[in-house]
Design a protein around this motif. Structure first.
Motif, PDB file in Angstrom:
ATOM      1  N   THR A  32       0.867  -1.173   0.000  1.00 14.99           N
ATOM      2  CA  THR A  32       0.000   0.000   0.000  1.00 14.99           C
ATOM      3  C   THR A  32       0.903   1.222   0.000  1.00 14.99           C
ATOM      4  O   THR A  32       1.769   1.357   0.866  1.00 14.99           O
ATOM      5  N   VAL A  33       0.720   2.096  -0.984  1.00 13.04           N
ATOM      6  CA  VAL A  33       1.605   3.254  -1.117  1.00 13.04           C
ATOM      7  C   VAL A  33       0.785   4.538  -1.188  1.00 13.04           C
ATOM      8  O   VAL A  33      -0.316   4.560  -1.738  1.00 13.04           O
ATOM      9  N   ALA A  34       1.332   5.591  -0.607  1.00 12.41           N
ATOM     10  CA  ALA A  34       0.741   6.927  -0.684  1.00 12.41           C
ATOM     11  C   ALA A  34       1.712   7.824  -1.428  1.00 12.41           C
ATOM     12  O   ALA A  34       2.904   7.868  -1.100  1.00 12.41           O
ATOM     13  N   VAL A  35       1.215   8.506  -2.446  1.00 16.28           N
ATOM     14  CA  VAL A  35       2.074   9.355  -3.275  1.00 16.28           C
ATOM     15  C   VAL A  35       1.427  10.729  -3.423  1.00 16.28           C
ATOM     16  O   VAL A  35       0.213  10.877  -3.240  1.00 16.28           O
ATOM     17  N   PRO A  36       2.217  11.759  -3.761  1.00  8.72           N
ATOM     18  CA  PRO A  36       1.638  13.090  -3.962  1.00  8.72           C
ATOM     19  C   PRO A  36       0.553  13.066  -5.036  1.00  8.72           C
ATOM     20  O   PRO A  36       0.705  12.419  -6.074  1.00  8.72           O
ATOM     21  N   SER A  37      -0.538  13.778  -4.772  1.00  9.65           N
ATOM     22  CA  SER A  37      -1.693  13.742  -5.666  1.00  9.65           C
ATOM     23  C   SER A  37      -1.602  14.735  -6.813  1.00  9.65           C
ATOM     24  O   SER A  37      -1.974  14.433  -7.940  1.00  9.65           O
TER      25      SER A  37
END
Length: 217
Positions: free
Chosen positions: A105-110
């Motif tokens: 699960t990854v969170a990246v700049p939107s």
């Protein structure tokens, strides 16, 4: 078109490198459930966080089911809301669903335009590959997940946003949204952690099974 997307992806990747998503170290404000917490308890806690005066807050929007980036953009920028009730997007959270296989699960700049938000799936593919090391199984899972992200899979499970409490309360009522949790008004950008709530977590927040076969991309 390919050139434009390439520039957007490169730009988002640079932003991600210069402003990396903070690791979920539990030392301050946290968006998301606690490990071992009952999902029902977290949903109640998230709802309670939306009470209070209508000021700007950082918030985590968790989705009922994974969605495509274009649909999440439409959801968060819903034009039926008041014109002055904007939603600033901060992080897109991706997880490629594979039955009984743990995927990163990854969170990246939107990015705050439709094109950059859609391009964030390409940045997520790079991030997945960077995290998929150590074992042959991890690398194989990473290859499949990254390929599906590059293809624009239905893989967005949440977004971190900044918006007024009124707008967050409106978003929380939408059928695609499972929970919206807001931080206190004094929370600062980059000084809080994000722990995503996976759609597959229905009873307790805990690791999902990882004994399934790895499919082809």
């Amino acid at each position: 078109m390919v050139l434009v997307v390439g520039v957007l992806v490169a730009g988002l990747y640079v932003v991600g490198r210069l402003n990396p998503v903070p690791a979920p170290v539990i030392t301050g404000d946290v968006l998301g459930p606690d490990n071992g917490e009952e999902v029902s308890a977290y949903l109640v806690r998230a709802e309670a966080s939306l009470s209070g005066a209508d000021d700007e807050r950082w918030a985590l929007i968790s989705l009922v089911d994974p969605m495509e980036t274009v649909d999440v953009w439409s959801l968060t920028q819903n034009t039926s809301m008041p014109r002055n009730a904007s939603t600033s997007l901060s992080q897109s959270i991706f997880n490629v669903p594979i039955d009984r296989v743990q995927t990163p699960t990854v969170a990246v700049p939107s990015g705050n335009t439709e094109s950059s938000f859609i391009a964030s799936s390409q940045v997520a593919a790079v991030s997945v590959l960077q995290r998929s090391t150590g074992t042959e199984r991890a690398r194989a899972v990473g290859d499949v997940a990254a390929a599906r992200l590059r293809a624009g899979c239905v893989c967005v499970i949440g977004v971190v946003v900044r918006a007024s409490l009124d707008r967050l309360r409106t978003l929380a009522e939408m059928s695609q949204v499972r929970a919206v949790q807001a931080l206190p008004a004094d929370a600062s950008s980059g000084l809080f952690s994000v722990v995503p709530l996976l759609p597959t977590m229905t009873t307790v927040v805990a690791p999902t099974p990882d004994d399934g076969a790895i499919p082809a991309a």
